[in-house]
Motif scaffolding. Structure first.
Motif, PDB file in Angstrom:
ATOM      1  N   PHE A  35      38.228  36.476  48.595  1.00  0.00           N
ATOM      2  CA  PHE A  35      37.503  35.668  47.613  1.00  0.00           C
ATOM      3  C   PHE A  35      38.174  35.768  46.253  1.00  0.00           C
ATOM      4  CE2 PHE A  35      34.299  35.179  44.275  1.00  0.00           C
ATOM      5  CZ  PHE A  35      33.885  33.890  44.540  1.00  0.00           C
ATOM      6  N   ARG A  36      38.570  36.976  45.870  1.00  0.00           N
ATOM      7  CA  ARG A  36      39.255  37.142  44.585  1.00  0.00           C
ATOM      8  C   ARG A  36      40.540  36.328  44.557  1.00  0.00           C
ATOM      9  NH1 ARG A  36      38.614  42.645  45.599  1.00  0.00           N
ATOM     10  NH2 ARG A  36      40.877  42.938  45.500  1.00  0.00           N
ATOM     11  N   ALA A  37      41.253  36.331  45.679  1.00  0.00           N
ATOM     12  CA  ALA A  37      42.491  35.561  45.748  1.00  0.00           C
ATOM     13  C   ALA A  37      42.214  34.066  45.601  1.00  0.00           C
ATOM     14  CB  ALA A  37      43.202  35.842  47.070  1.00  0.00           C
ATOM     15  N   VAL A  39      39.637  32.649  44.002  1.00  0.00           N
ATOM     16  CA  VAL A  39      39.268  32.366  42.614  1.00  0.00           C
ATOM     17  C   VAL A  39      40.513  32.382  41.729  1.00  0.00           C
ATOM     18  CG1 VAL A  39      37.975  33.197  40.613  1.00  0.00           C
ATOM     19  CG2 VAL A  39      36.932  33.247  42.887  1.00  0.00           C
ATOM     20  N   GLN A  40      41.364  33.354  41.964  1.00  0.00           N
ATOM     21  CA  GLN A  40      42.610  33.440  41.192  1.00  0.00           C
ATOM     22  C   GLN A  40      43.423  32.174  41.344  1.00  0.00           C
ATOM     23  OE1 GLN A  40      44.848  34.415  38.830  1.00  0.00           O
ATOM     24  NE2 GLN A  40      45.144  36.512  39.558  1.00  0.00           N
ATOM     25  N   ALA A  41      43.534  31.682  42.580  1.00  0.00           N
ATOM     26  CA  ALA A  41      44.306  30.465  42.829  1.00  0.00           C
ATOM     27  C   ALA A  41      43.655  29.242  42.199  1.00  0.00           C
ATOM     28  CB  ALA A  41      44.459  30.252  44.341  1.00  0.00           C
ATOM     29  N   GLU A  42      42.325  29.236  42.147  1.00  0.00           N
ATOM     30  CA  GLU A  42      41.595  28.077  41.645  1.00  0.00           C
ATOM     31  C   GLU A  42      41.594  27.989  40.127  1.00  0.00           C
ATOM     32  OE1 GLU A  42      39.378  24.572  42.133  1.00  0.00           O
ATOM     33  OE2 GLU A  42      40.257  25.834  43.702  1.00  0.00           O
ATOM     34  N   ILE A  43      41.401  29.129  39.459  1.00  0.00           N
ATOM     35  CA  ILE A  43      41.238  29.080  38.000  1.00  0.00           C
ATOM     36  C   ILE A  43      42.347  29.778  37.228  1.00  0.00           C
ATOM     37  CG2 ILE A  43      38.735  29.074  38.336  1.00  0.00           C
ATOM     38  CD1 ILE A  43      38.705  31.939  37.203  1.00  0.00           C
ATOM     39  N   GLY A  44      43.209  30.509  37.923  1.00  0.00           N
ATOM     40  CA  GLY A  44      44.180  31.363  37.240  1.00  0.00           C
ATOM     41  C   GLY A  44      45.478  30.701  36.821  1.00  0.00           C
ATOM     42  N   ARG A  45      45.555  29.365  36.909  1.00  0.00           N
ATOM     43  CA  ARG A  45      46.755  28.663  36.427  1.00  0.00           C
ATOM     44  C   ARG A  45      46.611  28.486  34.922  1.00  0.00           C
ATOM     45  NH1 ARG A  45      46.084  23.388  39.414  1.00  0.00           N
ATOM     46  NH2 ARG A  45      43.897  23.981  39.138  1.00  0.00           N
ATOM     47  N   THR A  46      47.051  29.488  34.200  1.00  0.00           N
ATOM     48  CA  THR A  46      46.761  29.571  32.769  1.00  0.00           C
ATOM     49  C   THR A  46      47.253  28.358  31.992  1.00  0.00           C
ATOM     50  OG1 THR A  46      46.976  31.973  32.943  1.00  0.00           O
ATOM     51  CG2 THR A  46      46.961  31.042  30.733  1.00  0.00           C
ATOM     52  N   ASP A  47      48.406  27.813  32.374  1.00  0.00           N
ATOM     53  CA  ASP A  47      48.943  26.670  31.635  1.00  0.00           C
ATOM     54  C   ASP A  47      48.062  25.435  31.789  1.00  0.00           C
ATOM     55  OD1 ASP A  47      49.650  26.620  34.349  1.00  0.00           O
ATOM     56  OD2 ASP A  47      51.332  25.277  33.982  1.00  0.00           O
ATOM     57  N   VAL A  48      47.248  25.396  32.844  1.00  0.00           N
ATOM     58  CA  VAL A  48      46.372  24.249  33.107  1.00  0.00           C
ATOM     59  C   VAL A  48      44.939  24.527  32.653  1.00  0.00           C
ATOM     60  CG1 VAL A  48      45.375  22.762  34.887  1.00  0.00           C
ATOM     61  CG2 VAL A  48      47.777  23.474  35.033  1.00  0.00           C
ATOM     62  N   GLU A  52      43.371  33.351  31.860  1.00  0.00           N
ATOM     63  CA  GLU A  52      44.350  34.357  32.256  1.00  0.00           C
ATOM     64  C   GLU A  52      43.615  35.508  32.942  1.00  0.00           C
ATOM     65  OE1 GLU A  52      47.632  37.466  30.365  1.00  0.00           O
ATOM     66  OE2 GLU A  52      46.377  36.237  29.041  1.00  0.00           O
ATOM     67  N   VAL A  53      43.856  35.693  34.233  1.00  0.00           N
ATOM     68  CA  VAL A  53      43.232  36.791  34.969  1.00  0.00           C
ATOM     69  C   VAL A  53      44.041  38.056  34.704  1.00  0.00           C
ATOM     70  CG1 VAL A  53      42.557  37.666  37.223  1.00  0.00           C
ATOM     71  CG2 VAL A  53      42.351  35.222  36.737  1.00  0.00           C
ATOM     72  N   VAL A  54      43.442  39.016  33.995  1.00  0.00           N
ATOM     73  CA  VAL A  54      44.166  40.206  33.561  1.00  0.00           C
ATOM     74  C   VAL A  54      43.855  41.428  34.410  1.00  0.00           C
ATOM     75  CG1 VAL A  54      44.350  39.390  31.195  1.00  0.00           C
ATOM     76  CG2 VAL A  54      42.374  40.769  31.868  1.00  0.00           C
ATOM     77  N   GLY A  55      42.940  41.288  35.372  1.00  0.00           N
ATOM     78  CA  GLY A  55      42.629  42.423  36.221  1.00  0.00           C
ATOM     79  C   GLY A  55      41.647  42.068  37.307  1.00  0.00           C
ATOM     80  N   GLU A  56      41.602  42.902  38.352  1.00  0.00           N
ATOM     81  CA  GLU A  56      40.681  42.726  39.464  1.00  0.00           C
ATOM     82  C   GLU A  56      40.094  44.072  39.845  1.00  0.00           C
ATOM     83  OE1 GLU A  56      42.356  40.732  42.807  1.00  0.00           O
ATOM     84  OE2 GLU A  56      43.354  39.186  41.613  1.00  0.00           O
TER      85      GLU A  56
END
Length: 240
Positions: A35-37, A39-48, A52-56
């Motif tokens: 699930f964390r992966a 969410v990271q893929a869905e929202i973690g594209r910082t340029d878009v 910025e996901v800084v930790g889990e």
């Protein structure tokens, strides 16, 4: 599903032009790695998205360690975690939430929509609660709203919180309220209902800077430190 979170319509967080203008540092706390992966893929594209996901973290101890080390603006927090659950994370991070400068804010993100779970984490200090059926775009918008100090809930869950606070014994309106001007009372009510500064400005036909000035005046007159305390104050008096 796009209406799952009580967020503004027409958000532009999904495109690069808007996303690059703002940034928020986020920690993901959930005991399911997949699930964390996701969410990271869905929202973690910082340029878009600007996120910025800084930790889990996968449990309470890990969460407290990572949050303390990274001091993110927002923590996405699952309710059910090994080691005591999301409420325990909130308890152990109380000083970070109460910080005068750069407070850490929490947004619960859970599969559970049970009233006791919602009320538990909100009483613990979380700024909002959304379920895992939320879309990526709405989740990004919710994160930024929480960063700004707003309260964000999936529509059905907001009722649990209102009912919980309404059921408490509210102190009588005292001299504090009389210190506020009519416009300050209007701003107070809208802030307590979770409106963003821009929404309040639009509704009252005033500038965002004027809204900020009114909020500062209200906090000073009521001797409160932040929007969370203001919301609790207004809710206790049934002004919302």
């Amino acid at each position: 599903m796009s209406d799952e979170a009580g967020t503004e319509t027409g958000t532009e967080t999904g495109n690069g032009a808007q996303g690059t203008e703002r940034r928020v540092r986020v920690v993901l706390v959930d005991d399911h790695r997949m699930f964390r992966a996701g969410v990271q893929a869905e929202i973690g594209r910082t340029d878009v998205t600007g996120v910025e996901v800084v930790g889990e973290a996968a449990d309470v101890d890990q969460a407290v360690t990572v949050i303390t080390a990274t001091r993110p603006e927002v923590v996405l927090l699952d309710v059910h975690l090994p080691g005591g659950g999301g409420v325990e994370v909130l308890r152990r991070c109380a000083s970070l939430m109460a910080a005068t400068e750069h407070p850490v804010r929490f947004l619960a993100l859970s599969v559970s929509d049970a009233a006791e779970d919602v009320i538990g984490v909100i009483r613990g200090g979380a700024r909002g609660y959304v379920t895992k059926t939320i879309t990526g775009t709405d989740l990004v918008d919710s994160i930024f709203r929480v960063q700004e100090g707003d309260a964000v809930f999936s529509p059905r869950l907001a009722g649990f919180v209102l009912d919980a606070f309404a059921s408490t014994d509210a102190p009588p309106v005292d001299e504090d309220l009389d210190r506020l001007t009519q416009r300050e009372r209007e701003v107070l009510r809208l802030i307590a209902r979770g409106y963003a500064y821009k929404e309040i400005a639009k509704q009252l036909y005033i500038s965002v800077k004027t809204v900020e000035s009114h909020v500062s005046a209200v906090l000073r007159k009521l001797q409160l430190s932040n929007r969370h305390e203001l919301t609790r104050w207004a809710t206790a008096r049934r002004l919302v």
